[in-house]
Enzyme design. Structure first.
Site, PDB file in Angstrom:
ATOM      1  CB  SER A 146      -0.850  -0.025   1.274  1.00 40.89           C
ATOM      2  OG  SER A 146      -1.438   1.225   1.496  1.00 40.89           O
ATOM      3  CE1 TYR A 204      -3.955  -2.693   5.575  1.00 42.40           C
ATOM      4  CE2 TYR A 204      -3.381  -0.398   5.131  1.00 42.40           C
ATOM      5  CZ  TYR A 204      -3.702  -1.669   4.675  1.00 42.40           C
ATOM      6  OH  TYR A 204      -3.753  -1.909   3.324  1.00 42.40           O
ATOM      7  CE  LYS A 239      -1.508  -4.394   3.360  1.00 43.30           C
ATOM      8  NZ  LYS A 239      -1.845  -5.704   2.819  1.00 43.30           N
TER       9      LYS A 239
HETATM   10  P1  NAD Z   1     -11.033  -6.701   1.048  1.00 42.05           P
HETATM   11  O1  NAD Z   1     -11.261  -6.679   2.516  1.00 42.05           O
HETATM   12  O2  NAD Z   1     -12.173  -6.425   0.152  1.00 42.05           O
HETATM   13  O3  NAD Z   1     -10.379  -8.088   0.612  1.00 42.05           O
HETATM   14  C1  NAD Z   1      -9.527  -8.827   1.455  1.00 42.05           C
HETATM   15  C2  NAD Z   1     -10.072 -10.249   1.520  1.00 42.05           C
HETATM   16  O4  NAD Z   1      -9.220 -11.035   2.358  1.00 42.05           O
HETATM   17  C3  NAD Z   1     -11.480 -10.324   2.123  1.00 42.05           C
HETATM   18  O5  NAD Z   1     -12.333 -11.025   1.239  1.00 42.05           O
HETATM   19  C4  NAD Z   1     -11.283 -11.078   3.428  1.00 42.05           C
HETATM   20  O6  NAD Z   1     -12.403 -11.893   3.735  1.00 42.05           O
HETATM   21  C5  NAD Z   1     -10.035 -11.890   3.147  1.00 42.05           C
HETATM   22  N1  NAD Z   1      -9.227 -12.254   4.321  1.00 42.05           N
HETATM   23  C6  NAD Z   1      -8.760 -11.450   5.304  1.00 42.05           C
HETATM   24  N2  NAD Z   1      -8.028 -12.170   6.183  1.00 42.05           N
HETATM   25  C7  NAD Z   1      -8.031 -13.453   5.735  1.00 42.05           C
HETATM   26  C8  NAD Z   1      -7.450 -14.657   6.197  1.00 42.05           C
HETATM   27  N3  NAD Z   1      -6.720 -14.701   7.320  1.00 42.05           N
HETATM   28  N4  NAD Z   1      -7.655 -15.790   5.480  1.00 42.05           N
HETATM   29  C9  NAD Z   1      -8.401 -15.775   4.344  1.00 42.05           C
HETATM   30  N5  NAD Z   1      -8.980 -14.668   3.865  1.00 42.05           N
HETATM   31  C10 NAD Z   1      -8.784 -13.513   4.542  1.00 42.05           C
HETATM   32  O7  NAD Z   1      -9.833  -5.682   0.744  1.00 42.05           O
HETATM   33  P2  NAD Z   1      -9.290  -5.151  -0.653  1.00 42.05           P
HETATM   34  O8  NAD Z   1      -9.620  -3.708  -0.739  1.00 42.05           O
HETATM   35  O9  NAD Z   1      -9.662  -6.061  -1.737  1.00 42.05           O
HETATM   36  O10 NAD Z   1      -7.737  -5.242  -0.347  1.00 42.05           O
HETATM   37  C11 NAD Z   1      -6.972  -6.353  -0.745  1.00 42.05           C
HETATM   38  C12 NAD Z   1      -5.554  -6.165  -0.245  1.00 42.05           C
HETATM   39  O11 NAD Z   1      -5.044  -4.949  -0.750  1.00 42.05           O
HETATM   40  C13 NAD Z   1      -5.433  -6.081   1.277  1.00 42.05           C
HETATM   41  O12 NAD Z   1      -4.261  -6.752   1.672  1.00 42.05           O
HETATM   42  C14 NAD Z   1      -5.309  -4.598   1.526  1.00 42.05           C
HETATM   43  O13 NAD Z   1      -4.583  -4.324   2.703  1.00 42.05           O
HETATM   44  C15 NAD Z   1      -4.548  -4.131   0.302  1.00 42.05           C
HETATM   45  N6  NAD Z   1      -4.775  -2.732  -0.035  1.00 42.05           N
HETATM   46  C16 NAD Z   1      -6.048  -2.265  -0.196  1.00 42.05           C
HETATM   47  C17 NAD Z   1      -6.251  -0.913  -0.490  1.00 42.05           C
HETATM   48  C18 NAD Z   1      -7.639  -0.354  -0.642  1.00 42.05           C
HETATM   49  O14 NAD Z   1      -7.802   0.869  -0.524  1.00 42.05           O
HETATM   50  N7  NAD Z   1      -8.660  -1.155  -0.912  1.00 42.05           N
HETATM   51  C19 NAD Z   1      -5.154  -0.056  -0.644  1.00 42.05           C
HETATM   52  C20 NAD Z   1      -3.884  -0.586  -0.479  1.00 42.05           C
HETATM   53  C21 NAD Z   1      -3.700  -1.921  -0.177  1.00 42.05           C
HETATM   54  C1  WQD Z   2      -9.321   9.934   0.748  1.00 43.23           C
HETATM   55  C2  WQD Z   2      -9.491  11.428   0.979  1.00 43.23           C
HETATM   56  C3  WQD Z   2      -9.795  12.019   3.294  1.00 43.23           C
HETATM   57  C4  WQD Z   2     -13.668  10.008   3.766  1.00 43.23           C
HETATM   58  C5  WQD Z   2      -6.838   4.884   2.926  1.00 43.23           C
HETATM   59  C6  WQD Z   2      -5.812   4.191   3.773  1.00 43.23           C
HETATM   60  C7  WQD Z   2      -4.679   3.710   2.920  1.00 43.23           C
HETATM   61  C8  WQD Z   2      -5.187   2.862   1.749  1.00 43.23           C
HETATM   62  C9  WQD Z   2      -6.294   3.533   1.011  1.00 43.23           C
HETATM   63  C10 WQD Z   2      -5.095   0.545   2.339  1.00 43.23           C
HETATM   64  C11 WQD Z   2      -8.723  11.952   2.200  1.00 43.23           C
HETATM   65  C12 WQD Z   2     -11.034  12.354   2.498  1.00 43.23           C
HETATM   66  C13 WQD Z   2     -12.479  10.508   3.255  1.00 43.23           C
HETATM   67  C14 WQD Z   2     -14.692  10.910   4.127  1.00 43.23           C
HETATM   68  C15 WQD Z   2     -13.290  12.741   3.419  1.00 43.23           C
HETATM   69  N1  WQD Z   2      -5.732   1.613   2.196  1.00 43.23           N
HETATM   70  N2  WQD Z   2     -12.302  11.845   3.085  1.00 43.23           N
HETATM   71  N3  WQD Z   2     -14.456  12.245   3.936  1.00 43.23           N
HETATM   72  O1  WQD Z   2      -7.021   7.953   3.669  1.00 43.23           O
HETATM   73  O2  WQD Z   2      -6.106   8.261   1.315  1.00 43.23           O
HETATM   74  O3  WQD Z   2      -6.227   6.009   2.285  1.00 43.23           O
HETATM   75  O4  WQD Z   2      -7.309   3.980   1.928  1.00 43.23           O
HETATM   76  O5  WQD Z   2      -3.922   0.356   2.237  1.00 43.23           O
HETATM   77  O6  WQD Z   2      -3.835   2.991   3.747  1.00 43.23           O
HETATM   78  O7  WQD Z   2      -5.328   5.118   4.754  1.00 43.23           O
HETATM   79  O8  WQD Z   2      -8.323   7.116   1.630  1.00 43.23           O
HETATM   80  O9  WQD Z   2     -10.664   7.188   0.913  1.00 43.23           O
HETATM   81  O10 WQD Z   2     -10.136   7.268   3.388  1.00 43.23           O
HETATM   82  O11 WQD Z   2      -9.606   9.239   1.964  1.00 43.23           O
HETATM   83  O12 WQD Z   2     -13.143  13.961   3.287  1.00 43.23           O
HETATM   84  O13 WQD Z   2     -15.762  10.527   4.628  1.00 43.23           O
HETATM   85  O14 WQD Z   2     -10.876  11.704   1.265  1.00 43.23           O
HETATM   86  O15 WQD Z   2      -9.531  13.007   4.253  1.00 43.23           O
HETATM   87  O16 WQD Z   2      -8.281  13.254   1.873  1.00 43.23           O
HETATM   88  P1  WQD Z   2      -6.878   7.437   2.296  1.00 43.23           P
HETATM   89  P2  WQD Z   2      -9.767   7.631   2.000  1.00 43.23           P
END
Ligand code: NAD
Ligand code: WQD
Length: 334
Positions: free
Chosen positions: A124, A148, A152
């Site tokens: 991330s 979190y 990572k």
């Molecule tokens: P998500 O929660 O939709 O998907 C993650 C999946 O993993 C879920 O279906 C959950 O049930 C499953 N899971 C969690 N722990 C598990 C375990 N121990 N065994 C089996 N299954 C398990 O999240 P996403 O948005 O699809 O994110 C996927 C990956 O990408 C995550 O690792 C997340 O940290 C990373 N990521 C997401 C974002 C984002 O904004 N969505 C940003 C950066 C990184």
């Molecule tokens: C985006 C922008 C908020 C909600 C997060 C995690 C990051 C990654 C992605 C997993 C910011 C603003 C948000 C609301 C708002 N996940 N906002 N009102 O914070 O960039 O990233 O998700 O790895 O680790 O921190 O994403 O969508 O929460 O926010 O004004 O109700 O929207 O302040 O500027 P963020 P976000």
């Protein structure tokens, strides 16, 4: 030979599963459905017309993970499984360290035992902490501002150490920026439980009338309109990035990191206005205090991914807003 997708019932995993099947790859999904449901697995099958093995197992259980490797010929793994709610990780750090670290450690052990050496990992942009400048390059200093993010960072370190110890091991750690949007079928997308933490799911729920008004967290940042700027990327573009990363891992050994973003930053109000214009719905909003821990601006330098993975996002903000809304409308009507 199959590709194992951990967390494949989740938001990004499900879209990646569809893209892999579209490229004629054989897949196996494991997910404990802690943040997803069985319907998504059925929907992946509906979209692609493909059958594939699904295991409702926890990646933290070595016996079950071993069973998957014994029953299938797994050549590579894409590891999405993990917990991802930043706020919850501050309240329940142990849950995050245990789930995210344990699942990865066990997965790597089982991979080594089964001579499977290719891994694409969901990292991330959070690993950049509070970057001093933008756009953010992969070689910027790393830090974590919450548990979190620490998971990572720690996992990246562990994977890099494994690559040093085992020269046949290949890891592409993909640092996602802000994934939004949904598949064009509108039957897979992001529908968080409870009140959404992230911007786009919050906006779509305001548009659907489930929530009254968007709280915009601060308008006094040093940005073009005072609201926070992020690099939003369509989840289908992101999914395609995984296919390029798998190709890369097939042809290289060692540890490599890649930014997956568009390279363009949009503010909160840019997103609100684009959503309103694209979907012809009004998003009532009010400005409230900054959210603790938020940074002003975050967007990617994508030079490395473009050059080495030959990958670049193709879908723009309009597609992201449209598909997010189409998916949410459908999800709430069902
Ligand atoms: P998500 O929660 O939709 O998907 C993650 C999946 O993993 C879920 O279906 C959950 O049930 C499953 N899971 C969690 N722990 C598990 C375990 N121990 N065994 C089996 N299954 C398990 O999240 P996403 O948005 O699809 O994110 C996927 C990956 O990408 C995550 O690792 C997340 O940290 C990373 N990521 C997401 C974002 C984002 O904004 N969505 C940003 C950066 C990184
Ligand atoms: C985006 C922008 C908020 C909600 C997060 C995690 C990051 C990654 C992605 C997993 C910011 C603003 C948000 C609301 C708002 N996940 N906002 N009102 O914070 O960039 O990233 O998700 O790895 O680790 O921190 O994403 O969508 O929460 O926010 O004004 O109700 O929207 O302040 O500027 P963020 P976000």
């Amino acid at each position: 030979m199959s590709i194992l997708i951990t967390g494949g019932a989740g938001f990004i995993g499900s879209h990646t599963a569809v893209e892999l099947i579209n490229c004629s790859e054989k897949i196996v999904i494991v997910d404990n459905l802690t943040n997803s449901n069985m319907q998504t697995i059925d929907n992946i099958k509906r979209i692609t017309g493909a059958e594939f093995p699904f295991y409702e197992y926890d990646c933290c259980c070595k016996k079950d993970m071993t069973k998957i490797f014994k029953q299938n010929d797994i050549e590579s793994v894409i590891h999405f499984a993990g917990l991802k709610a930043v706020g919850e990780s501050v309240e329940q750090p142990l849950k995050y360290y245990e789930n995210n670290l344990q699942s990865t450690l066990l997965l790597c052990e089982v991979m080594e035992e089964n001579d499977c050496n290719r891994l694409v990992f969901s990292s991330s942009a959070t690993v950049y902490g509070s970057p001093k400048t933008v756009p953010i390059k992969e070689n910027f200093p790393l830090s974590a501002t919450n548990p979190y993010g620490s998971t990572k960072l720690m996992i990246e370190r562990i994977l890099s150490d494994i690559c040093i110890s085992n020269p046949r091991f290949s890891v592409a750690a993909l640092r996602y920026f802000n994934p939004i949007g949904a598949h064009k079928s509108a039957i897979i997308g992001e529908l968080p439980n409870g009140i959404p933490n992230n911007l786009m799911p919050y906006i779509t729920q305001v548009a659907a009338g489930k929530l009254k008004c968007l709280n915009v967290f601060g308008n006094d940042y040093d940005t073009h309109d005072g609201t926070g700027v992020r690099d939003y990327i369509h989840v289908v573009d992101l999914a395609k990035g995984h296919i390029k990363a798998l190709d890369y891992a097939k042809n290289h050994s060692g540890y490599e990191t890649f930014n997956l973003g568009t390279g363009t930053g949009y503010s909160v109000l840019d997103i609100v206005h684009a959503f309103e214009k694209t979907n012809k719905v009004k998003i009532p909003y009010k400005i409230v205090d900054r959210r603790p821990g938020d940074i002003a601006i975050c967007y990617a330098d994508i030079t490395k991914s473009k050059k080495i993975l030959s990958w670049q996002a193709e879908l723009g903000l309009e597609d992201m807003c449209k598909s997010s809304w189409e998916f949410t409308k459908k999800a709430f009507n069902n």
